[in-house]
Design an enzyme around this catalytic site. Sequence first.
Site, PDB file in Angstrom:
ATOM      1  N   HIS A 127      23.732  26.603  29.642  1.00 51.53           N
ATOM      2  CA  HIS A 127      24.741  27.866  29.065  1.00 51.53           C
ATOM      3  C   HIS A 127      25.041  28.859  30.467  1.00 51.53           C
ATOM      4  O   HIS A 127      23.717  30.010  30.199  1.00 51.53           O
ATOM      5  CB  HIS A 127      23.881  28.010  27.630  1.00 51.53           C
ATOM      6  CG  HIS A 127      25.187  29.448  27.484  1.00 51.53           C
ATOM      7  ND1 HIS A 127      24.620  30.540  26.573  1.00 51.53           N
ATOM      8  CD2 HIS A 127      26.558  29.278  27.003  1.00 51.53           C
ATOM      9  CE1 HIS A 127      26.333  31.084  26.825  1.00 51.53           C
ATOM     10  NE2 HIS A 127      26.871  30.798  27.165  1.00 51.53           N
ATOM     11  N   ASN A 177      23.875  33.664  21.817  1.00 50.73           N
ATOM     12  CA  ASN A 177      24.666  33.574  20.896  1.00 50.73           C
ATOM     13  C   ASN A 177      24.018  33.866  19.204  1.00 50.73           C
ATOM     14  O   ASN A 177      24.945  33.919  18.728  1.00 50.73           O
ATOM     15  CB  ASN A 177      25.734  32.656  21.121  1.00 50.73           C
ATOM     16  CG  ASN A 177      27.175  32.574  22.166  1.00 50.73           C
ATOM     17  OD1 ASN A 177      27.549  34.084  21.988  1.00 50.73           O
ATOM     18  ND2 ASN A 177      27.107  31.981  22.822  1.00 50.73           N
TER      19      ASN A 177
END
Length: 485
Positions: A127, A177
Amino acid sequence: MGAGIALVAARAGYETYCFDLSADALARQRKAAQKFFGRSVEKGRMSQEDCDAALGRMIDTTALTDLADCDLVIEAIFENLKVKKELFGELNGICKDSTIFASNTSTLSITEIAAGTGRDDRMVGMHFCLPAQVMKLIEMSRGINTSDETFATAWAWTEAAGQISVETQDKPGFILNALLVPFNNDVIRAIEAGLCTPEDIDTAICSGLGYKMGPCTLLDLIGLDTQVLLGEAFYPITLDTRASVPPLLRRMVAAGRLGNKSGGGLLTAEKAAKATEAPAFTIASAGDSRSFPTGDDFLSAAQGDGPVTIHLGGGFAADAGKTAVLVELDTECLGVHTGEDMGREGSNVVGFARYRNGSDAPSNLIELVRQPATDDAALAAARAVFEVAGFDVVVCADRPGRIVDRLVRPKYNDALRFLDEGLASAEDMDRTCCMGLGYPDGPVERVTRGGLARHCDVTTAIQSMTGLPGYAPARAAVVAKAREA
């Protein structure tokens, strides 16, 4: 995001295939790549020769079969598990057996994406942070079946590409996140609940916490429609109500208010000019002040009498003859001092607190607290007193936690719980927030420095008034409070 990752790869010297279904999209990103590398040349970060070479290594294609000989395929499509699995399933029949698959997913499980691809031992989570070509951080995660060799090879590639990686478990949202999606939803719910304006939220967070970008600015940047997708991907896996999509967010997306991409989002760019003149004020002290400790420069500006009285240290005395009576607040609401009148309460009394993280030096932020019918003149006088003194001033409704503590305390709880669960080390969680979001310090460092026992006090007070589970103090804070007692 995919275009940014391609820039990272090409800049590092790798032959880079840029795949998209749309030739027009590829053409737009080719121009963006030329512009980005061109600016790097102008700023002396790379030579013209290196710029031309990097652009030459980027090969645009709309044919998935062109990826057959790639050693590493990094997927960066939208957050939909079914579509990602279908894509990797198709790639499995195209790419050579040794090809490593990586997903840039920010919320979905690497194990679930890998399932059915035919090479779940060669799938990793990779990510990148937005914009990938600027931000160095990558969150690396293993699926249950990811081999050590695959993970080590992928990690080595990130280092060779000039990136900095942190390892996180294959859990929803990973680090960034998992902390950010619920926090951003809390921001939207605060706006929907009438706590304050989006502009004041950004001012409070940037001034009080030192963030480079306020959450509303970030939401408008990434797109409110993207935040919907993140919530829809995140909530079904976690069942965390804070991750569920707020109704206001859905309404704004339905109205086409998506943020910067649509020309309008949360922020309106309407901010009142700061006051240039202020009324005289008198200080009344009833005890130690968290906002203005002894010797603070602000105290020296007080006069013997004035139209504004500022009560410090928890004291309060009503005075209808004053333009404004200011009451310093700690964890309590203003209504504790003035009483409640079922939403009709109002007078010349204004609450305030100068945000402070534990025993750190007080910040430059003043949070003013109004009641439903607070006198406009009193609020204006309170704002002027602090703005002329050089403070950043925001105004919020009389709600538990005001702005900053209401928004950041659940995030600190999450970070402490993630540490207990082994999601990542404290250092990697803090590094992720600092490098990925531009925070001056990470949540673990900040809540620890501010005092875990103090965190327990603040979150317990907010939870007792709201009943919301996100404020239930994390284990480490409860232990710290017990040790203090």
